[in-house]
Design an enzyme around this catalytic site. Structure first.
Site, PDB file in Angstrom:
ATOM      1  N   CYS A  90       0.765  -0.802   0.096  1.00 31.55           N
ATOM      2  CA  CYS A  90       0.207  -0.162   0.053  1.00 31.55           C
ATOM      3  C   CYS A  90       1.013   1.319  -0.053  1.00 31.55           C
ATOM      4  O   CYS A  90       1.683   1.592   0.844  1.00 31.55           O
ATOM      5  CB  CYS A  90      -0.489  -0.060   0.981  1.00 31.55           C
ATOM      6  SG  CYS A  90      -1.699   1.074   1.127  1.00 31.55           S
ATOM      7  N   ARG A  93       0.089   5.075   3.082  1.00 30.71           N
ATOM      8  CA  ARG A  93       0.402   4.740   4.464  1.00 30.71           C
ATOM      9  C   ARG A  93       0.262   5.592   5.004  1.00 30.71           C
ATOM     10  O   ARG A  93       0.318   5.661   6.254  1.00 30.71           O
ATOM     11  CB  ARG A  93       1.209   2.904   4.619  1.00 30.71           C
ATOM     12  CG  ARG A  93       0.793   2.083   3.960  1.00 30.71           C
ATOM     13  CD  ARG A  93       1.711   1.157   4.703  1.00 30.71           C
ATOM     14  NE  ARG A  93       2.577   0.815   3.225  1.00 30.71           N
ATOM     15  CZ  ARG A  93       4.078   0.333   3.038  1.00 30.71           C
ATOM     16  NH1 ARG A  93       3.829  -1.019   3.706  1.00 30.71           N
ATOM     17  NH2 ARG A  93       4.006  -0.090   2.493  1.00 30.71           N
ATOM     18  N   TRP A 262      -9.187   5.555  -0.127  1.00 32.66           N
ATOM     19  CA  TRP A 262      -9.999   6.106  -1.104  1.00 32.66           C
ATOM     20  C   TRP A 262      -9.090   5.503  -2.647  1.00 32.66           C
ATOM     21  O   TRP A 262      -7.899   5.073  -2.326  1.00 32.66           O
ATOM     22  CB  TRP A 262     -10.367   7.357  -0.484  1.00 32.66           C
ATOM     23  CG  TRP A 262      -8.926   8.329  -0.824  1.00 32.66           C
ATOM     24  CD1 TRP A 262      -7.473   8.026  -1.672  1.00 32.66           C
ATOM     25  CD2 TRP A 262      -8.342   9.402   0.916  1.00 32.66           C
ATOM     26  NE1 TRP A 262      -6.711   9.386  -0.384  1.00 32.66           N
ATOM     27  CE2 TRP A 262      -7.209   9.175   0.867  1.00 32.66           C
ATOM     28  CE3 TRP A 262      -8.697   8.718   1.682  1.00 32.66           C
ATOM     29  CZ2 TRP A 262      -6.891   9.614   1.352  1.00 32.66           C
ATOM     30  CZ3 TRP A 262      -8.566   9.570   2.845  1.00 32.66           C
ATOM     31  CH2 TRP A 262      -7.500  10.119   2.480  1.00 32.66           C
ATOM     32  N   GLU A 267      -5.541   3.113  -9.988  1.00 33.91           N
ATOM     33  CA  GLU A 267      -5.834   2.029 -10.212  1.00 33.91           C
ATOM     34  C   GLU A 267      -7.372   1.559 -11.106  1.00 33.91           C
ATOM     35  O   GLU A 267      -7.485   0.634 -11.526  1.00 33.91           O
ATOM     36  CB  GLU A 267      -6.072   2.414  -8.448  1.00 33.91           C
ATOM     37  CG  GLU A 267      -5.419   2.088  -7.468  1.00 33.91           C
ATOM     38  CD  GLU A 267      -6.502   1.602  -5.906  1.00 33.91           C
ATOM     39  OE1 GLU A 267      -6.215   2.511  -5.063  1.00 33.91           O
ATOM     40  OE2 GLU A 267      -6.437   0.711  -5.692  1.00 33.91           O
TER      41      GLU A 267
HETATM   42  N1  ARG Z   1      -7.187  -2.261  -6.600  1.00 32.82           N
HETATM   43  C1  ARG Z   1      -8.188  -1.905  -6.163  1.00 32.82           C
HETATM   44  C2  ARG Z   1      -9.264  -1.642  -6.722  1.00 32.82           C
HETATM   45  O1  ARG Z   1      -9.156  -1.229  -8.218  1.00 32.82           O
HETATM   46  C3  ARG Z   1      -8.246  -1.931  -5.201  1.00 32.82           C
HETATM   47  C4  ARG Z   1      -7.005  -1.402  -3.709  1.00 32.82           C
HETATM   48  C5  ARG Z   1      -7.107  -1.003  -3.029  1.00 32.82           C
HETATM   49  N2  ARG Z   1      -7.072   0.825  -2.920  1.00 32.82           N
HETATM   50  C6  ARG Z   1      -7.166   1.200  -2.330  1.00 32.82           C
HETATM   51  N3  ARG Z   1      -7.242   2.755  -2.659  1.00 32.82           N
HETATM   52  N4  ARG Z   1      -7.650   1.111  -1.121  1.00 32.82           N
HETATM   53  O2  ARG Z   1     -10.257  -1.812  -6.995  1.00 32.82           O
END
Ligand code: ARG
Length: 386
Positions: A90, A93, A262, A267
């Site tokens: 992560c 953090r 968030w 991602e």
């Molecule tokens: N990478 C994952 C997704 O696209 C989520 C993982 C957690 N990500 C976060 N920003 N807490 O759905």
């Protein structure tokens, strides 16, 4: 409207898995060394917590009597936060201390878990001002397994398999979609259908729970300069809430402890909507941009990726939903590393997860190595249930 569906037909895959689970219950007495290590860590970082030796004696006594012990509310909160601090993968953090911990250890029924997950989503979504939150349900004990959520995240889009082998929606969730259908889900056939929660409690057949619309905030993806972008019909949900990892604290396993932060734009923009085995939108966007896709060296993929990521960040901002970008988050992570070092702690990190999937070398996290140890408390994947 919330709907419950209790399937009439047990799911074969689960029967196999619960057999494995029963075996692993045979020696489920808490490892006292892990319990002691955690209690010592808790007292070292929380000097106001009272007498360490009294607490250690109590834990040893409880474990010898019942095979387990019960965390205090303060220990649970600290454990959940430190598990975040220890999450090698992560990048976000820096704010580990701000995690809101919802202590629902008394809840072990599938219906109870479903209701609390809906409340979790509503509270964590906060009309767009997203709050990092975890809800902790009943732990595994030597006498009883805690509940489990079979979905990877609380909000996931269905991947509908069609007769010709193609998939509509998110390919990643085809198995979960098949499972939900085999348990009685009558979902749609669209690209962004939210799957029901599939919750296993005890040896009962899993419960399906459709999430009410107001618990699932979604953002339509538009581009600040290209009006046609909206017609691609892309969208994504506001809250990433991981629901298939166990929270391990001091030898105790909480198998049902959904947590969210968030999103970082990449991602969604560089993985979920972009990967060839997810929504595979790069060729589509390149086509609409009129790029020369006849050879790789025009860098049409890179160009399209950047525009998609611009669109994702812009759309979340326009919708008033918390989201971070990879440059800002990489800088914050460097601050986090400095702070941890100052506090005399190692900060383990997995380079291949920390470096963002686009423009890695343009961020500071790319240009160094990390400690690769794994620390506890931690969020861990146990056996996959789907
Ligand atoms: N990478 C994952 C997704 O696209 C989520 C993982 C957690 N990500 C976060 N920003 N807490 O759905």
């Amino acid at each position: 409207m919330r709907t419950w569906i209790r399937s009439l037909r047990p799911f074969d895959g689960l029967a196999v898995n619960s057999e494995i689970a029963v075996h692993s219950l045979i020696d489920k007495t808490i490892d006292l060394r892990e319990a002691e290590r955690f209690i010592r860590l808790f007292h070292a970082e929380n000097p106001e917590a009272g007498n360490l030796h009294d607490r250690l004696h109590q834990v040893v006594r409880d474990v010898s009597r019942s095979g387990t012990y019960t965390h205090t509310a303060a220990e649970l909160e600290f454990g959940a936060r430190v598990a975040w601090r220890n999450s090698n993968r992560c990048i976000g953090r820096l704010y580990w201390r701000s995690l809101r911990v919802r202590d629902r250890r008394k809840v072990s029924s599938a219906e109870g878990v479903a209701l609390e997950c809906v409340t979790h989503l509503r509270e964590a979504t906060g009309e767009g001002k997203i709050r990092p939150t975890i809800t902790v349900f009943a732990p595994d004990t030597p006498r009883r397994m805690g509940p489990r959520i079979l979905n990877e995240q609380l909000i996931r889009y269905a991947g509908h398999r069609r007769g010709d082998g193609s998939v509509v929606g998110d390919r990643r969730n085809v198995a979960l979609t098949d499972l939900a259908r085999s348990l009685g889900w009558r979902g749609g056939s669209g690209r962004f259908d939210v799957l029901p929660l599939v919750i296993q409690a005890g040896s009962r057949v899993p419960l399906l729970c459709n999430l009410p619309g107001d618990a699932v905030l979604e953002v339509p993806i538009v581009h600040p300069e290209y009006p046609w972008f909206a017609s691609l019909g892309l969208r994504w949900h506001a809250v990433p809430a991981i629901s298939d990892m166990c929270l391990e604290i001091g030898g105790i396993c909480y198998p049902c402890a959904p947590f969210n932060g968030w999103y970082m734009g990449t991602e969604i923009g560089a993985r979920n909507l972009a990967d060839a085995d997810r929504y595979d939108q790069i060729p589509v966007i390149a086509g609409r941009l009129g790029l020369d896709t006849s050879k790789e060296r025009t860098l049409w993929r890179d160009h399209a990726l950047v525009e998609l990521n611009v669109a994702v960040l812009h759309s979340f901002e326009a919708a008033g939903v918390t989201m971070t970008d990879h440059h800002t988050e990489a800088r914050r992570f460097m601050t986090h590393l400095e702070r941890e070092e100052k506090a005399g702690r190692t900060c383990p990190a997995d380079w291949s997860w920390i470096v963002p999937p686009i423009s890695g070398s343009a961020t500071p996290v790319y240009h160094r190595y990390y400690d690769e140890s794994s620390l506890s408390p931690a969020y861990v994947h146990h056996r996959p249930m789907v």
